[in-house]
Design a protein around this motif. Sequence first.
Motif, PDB file in Angstrom:
ATOM      1  N   GLY A   1       0.779  -1.329   0.027  1.00 12.69           N
ATOM      2  CA  GLY A   1       0.154  -0.003  -0.023  1.00 12.69           C
ATOM      3  C   GLY A   1       0.869   1.207  -0.010  1.00 12.69           C
ATOM      4  N   ARG A   2       1.903   1.150   0.800  1.00 14.59           N
ATOM      5  CA  ARG A   2       2.756   2.457   0.612  1.00 14.59           C
ATOM      6  C   ARG A   2       3.338   2.829  -0.596  1.00 14.59           C
ATOM      7  NH1 ARG A   2       7.320   2.438   5.286  1.00 14.59           N
ATOM      8  NH2 ARG A   2       7.449   0.144   4.477  1.00 14.59           N
ATOM      9  N   ALA A   3       3.762   1.823  -1.177  1.00 10.82           N
ATOM     10  CA  ALA A   3       4.147   1.888  -2.768  1.00 10.82           C
ATOM     11  C   ALA A   3       3.201   2.558  -3.552  1.00 10.82           C
ATOM     12  CB  ALA A   3       4.876   0.720  -3.142  1.00 10.82           C
ATOM     13  N   GLU A   4       2.065   1.932  -3.378  1.00 11.02           N
ATOM     14  CA  GLU A   4       0.891   2.477  -4.266  1.00 11.02           C
ATOM     15  C   GLU A   4       0.364   3.882  -3.825  1.00 11.02           C
ATOM     16  OE1 GLU A   4      -0.862  -1.948  -5.037  1.00 11.02           O
ATOM     17  OE2 GLU A   4      -1.953  -0.917  -3.322  1.00 11.02           O
ATOM     18  N   LEU A   5       0.896   4.587  -2.839  1.00  6.81           N
ATOM     19  CA  LEU A   5       0.720   5.756  -2.361  1.00  6.81           C
ATOM     20  C   LEU A   5      -0.717   5.723  -1.771  1.00  6.81           C
ATOM     21  CD1 LEU A   5       2.270   7.914  -5.037  1.00  6.81           C
ATOM     22  CD2 LEU A   5       3.125   7.572  -2.853  1.00  6.81           C
ATOM     23  N   ARG A   6      -1.153   4.767  -1.086  1.00  8.83           N
ATOM     24  CA  ARG A   6      -2.390   4.687  -0.428  1.00  8.83           C
ATOM     25  C   ARG A   6      -2.020   5.474   0.924  1.00  8.83           C
ATOM     26  NH1 ARG A   6      -6.072  -0.440  -1.504  1.00  8.83           N
ATOM     27  NH2 ARG A   6      -5.127  -1.470  -3.319  1.00  8.83           N
ATOM     28  N   ALA A   7      -2.935   6.299   1.488  1.00 13.82           N
ATOM     29  CA  ALA A   7      -2.636   6.894   2.655  1.00 13.82           C
ATOM     30  C   ALA A   7      -2.787   6.029   3.856  1.00 13.82           C
ATOM     31  CB  ALA A   7      -3.823   8.190   2.830  1.00 13.82           C
ATOM     32  N   PRO A   8      -1.895   6.048   4.847  1.00 11.79           N
ATOM     33  CA  PRO A   8      -2.153   5.302   6.064  1.00 11.79           C
ATOM     34  C   PRO A   8      -3.279   5.736   7.122  1.00 11.79           C
ATOM     35  CG  PRO A   8      -0.318   6.544   6.219  1.00 11.79           C
ATOM     36  CD  PRO A   8      -0.822   6.793   4.916  1.00 11.79           C
TER      37      PRO A   8
ATOM     38  N   ARG B   1      -6.301   9.262   7.959  1.00  7.71           N
ATOM     39  CA  ARG B   1      -6.943  10.384   7.423  1.00  7.71           C
ATOM     40  C   ARG B   1      -5.958  11.578   7.713  1.00  7.71           C
ATOM     41  NH1 ARG B   1     -12.327  12.077   7.856  1.00  7.71           N
ATOM     42  NH2 ARG B   1     -12.997   9.979   8.487  1.00  7.71           N
ATOM     43  N   ALA B   2      -5.238  11.817   8.694  1.00  7.38           N
ATOM     44  CA  ALA B   2      -4.216  12.745   8.945  1.00  7.38           C
ATOM     45  C   ALA B   2      -3.308  12.864   7.698  1.00  7.38           C
ATOM     46  CB  ALA B   2      -3.563  12.989  10.148  1.00  7.38           C
ATOM     47  N   LEU B   3      -2.851  11.879   7.199  1.00 13.25           N
ATOM     48  CA  LEU B   3      -1.773  11.884   5.994  1.00 13.25           C
ATOM     49  C   LEU B   3      -2.451  11.832   4.591  1.00 13.25           C
ATOM     50  CD1 LEU B   3       1.000   9.783   7.842  1.00 13.25           C
ATOM     51  CD2 LEU B   3       0.923  12.141   7.382  1.00 13.25           C
ATOM     52  N   GLU B   4      -3.776  11.753   4.802  1.00 11.55           N
ATOM     53  CA  GLU B   4      -4.560  11.667   3.348  1.00 11.55           C
ATOM     54  C   GLU B   4      -4.014  12.906   2.434  1.00 11.55           C
ATOM     55  OE1 GLU B   4      -8.666  10.180   1.675  1.00 11.55           O
ATOM     56  OE2 GLU B   4      -8.836  11.363   3.599  1.00 11.55           O
ATOM     57  N   PRO B   5      -4.195  14.163   2.923  1.00  7.36           N
ATOM     58  CA  PRO B   5      -3.884  15.222   2.082  1.00  7.36           C
ATOM     59  C   PRO B   5      -2.474  14.947   1.608  1.00  7.36           C
ATOM     60  CG  PRO B   5      -4.743  15.992   4.022  1.00  7.36           C
ATOM     61  CD  PRO B   5      -4.560  14.582   4.238  1.00  7.36           C
ATOM     62  N   VAL B   6      -1.381  14.558   2.219  1.00  6.38           N
ATOM     63  CA  VAL B   6       0.230  14.329   1.839  1.00  6.38           C
ATOM     64  C   VAL B   6       0.127  13.290   0.576  1.00  6.38           C
ATOM     65  CG1 VAL B   6       2.296  13.668   2.421  1.00  6.38           C
ATOM     66  CG2 VAL B   6       0.939  15.141   4.032  1.00  6.38           C
ATOM     67  N   TYR B   7      -0.773  12.098   0.888  1.00  2.88           N
ATOM     68  CA  TYR B   7      -0.526  11.293  -0.200  1.00  2.88           C
ATOM     69  C   TYR B   7      -1.526  11.608  -1.351  1.00  2.88           C
ATOM     70  CZ  TYR B   7       1.912   7.620   2.684  1.00  2.88           C
ATOM     71  OH  TYR B   7       2.670   7.228   3.321  1.00  2.88           O
TER      72      TYR B   7
ATOM     73  N   THR C   1      -1.714  14.719  -2.720  1.00  2.00           N
ATOM     74  CA  THR C   1      -0.496  15.537  -3.233  1.00  2.00           C
ATOM     75  C   THR C   1       0.606  14.678  -4.045  1.00  2.00           C
ATOM     76  OG1 THR C   1      -0.844  17.164  -1.677  1.00  2.00           O
ATOM     77  CG2 THR C   1       1.079  17.339  -3.137  1.00  2.00           C
ATOM     78  N   TRP C   2       1.088  13.893  -3.259  1.00  2.00           N
ATOM     79  CA  TRP C   2       2.126  12.785  -4.162  1.00  2.00           C
ATOM     80  C   TRP C   2       1.576  12.132  -5.161  1.00  2.00           C
ATOM     81  CZ3 TRP C   2       6.916  13.049  -3.889  1.00  2.00           C
ATOM     82  CH2 TRP C   2       7.696  13.639  -2.930  1.00  2.00           C
ATOM     83  N   ARG C   3       0.211  11.618  -5.230  1.00  2.00           N
ATOM     84  CA  ARG C   3      -0.339  11.089  -6.002  1.00  2.00           C
ATOM     85  C   ARG C   3      -0.614  11.871  -7.339  1.00  2.00           C
ATOM     86  NH1 ARG C   3      -3.376   8.232  -2.203  1.00  2.00           N
ATOM     87  NH2 ARG C   3      -5.160   9.906  -2.381  1.00  2.00           N
ATOM     88  N   SER C   4      -1.081  13.126  -6.945  1.00  2.00           N
ATOM     89  CA  SER C   4      -1.239  13.952  -8.287  1.00  2.00           C
ATOM     90  C   SER C   4      -0.013  14.268  -9.003  1.00  2.00           C
ATOM     91  CB  SER C   4      -1.925  15.550  -7.957  1.00  2.00           C
ATOM     92  OG  SER C   4      -1.038  15.968  -6.810  1.00  2.00           O
ATOM     93  N   PHE C   5       1.283  14.353  -8.129  1.00  2.00           N
ATOM     94  CA  PHE C   5       2.198  14.579  -8.850  1.00  2.00           C
ATOM     95  C   PHE C   5       3.200  13.599  -9.469  1.00  2.00           C
ATOM     96  CE2 PHE C   5       3.514  17.627  -5.105  1.00  2.00           C
ATOM     97  CZ  PHE C   5       3.616  18.895  -5.880  1.00  2.00           C
ATOM     98  N   CYS C   6       2.652  12.348  -9.260  1.00  2.00           N
ATOM     99  CA  CYS C   6       3.195  11.344  -9.761  1.00  2.00           C
ATOM    100  C   CYS C   6       2.344  10.864 -11.087  1.00  2.00           C
ATOM    101  CB  CYS C   6       2.881   9.877  -8.922  1.00  2.00           C
ATOM    102  SG  CYS C   6       4.260   9.952  -7.856  1.00  2.00           S
ATOM    103  N   ALA C   7       1.114  11.355 -11.129  1.00  2.00           N
ATOM    104  CA  ALA C   7       0.219  11.231 -12.348  1.00  2.00           C
ATOM    105  C   ALA C   7       0.456  12.097 -13.216  1.00  2.00           C
ATOM    106  CB  ALA C   7      -1.333  11.292 -11.810  1.00  2.00           C
ATOM    107  N   ALA C   8       1.081  13.152 -13.008  1.00  2.00           N
ATOM    108  CA  ALA C   8       1.253  14.197 -13.837  1.00  2.00           C
ATOM    109  C   ALA C   8       2.191  14.077 -15.011  1.00  2.00           C
ATOM    110  CB  ALA C   8       1.730  15.605 -13.271  1.00  2.00           C
TER     111      ALA C   8
END
Length: 138
Positions: A114-121, A123-129, A131-138
């Motif tokens: 899950g960590r490698a798939e950028l699944r948030a661990p 609720r508190a870290l959901e915004p960080v993940y 953001t990373w997913r949006s960067f990786c998808a760009a």
Amino acid sequence: MILYSSIQKLLKSEDGKVIIPENVFKFLITSYLKTVPFDETAYLRANPDVDAAIHRGELKSGHDHFIRVGFFEGRDTDGKEFDEKWYLKNNPDVAASVLRGEWTNGKMHWLSVGRAELRAPSRALEPVYDTWRSFCAA
């Protein structure tokens, strides 16, 4: 202006993407990790080999190890970043695989996949993940 020129020489743009040398990437990541809250006791409990190396005088601290090596090895910080109940609720495919016995629990899934798939661990870290997913998808 000299710093700006030096940075421009390091960066190369290809199709709107910036490519930087690995050592620059590691410098940026380690600089960021120095600002993130860190639980030394929890990290050493999760990584007894690091604790032993500190006691032998081979390492300065668990925090230093995590910043320089542990993060890049995918070491478990054993901190409060993982919320089992939240993770399973927000990842029904994982919850189903836990019920089928494919994973012991959600945390094992997150650490392994899950960590490698950028699944948030949590609720508190959901915004960080997000953001990373949006960067990786760009």
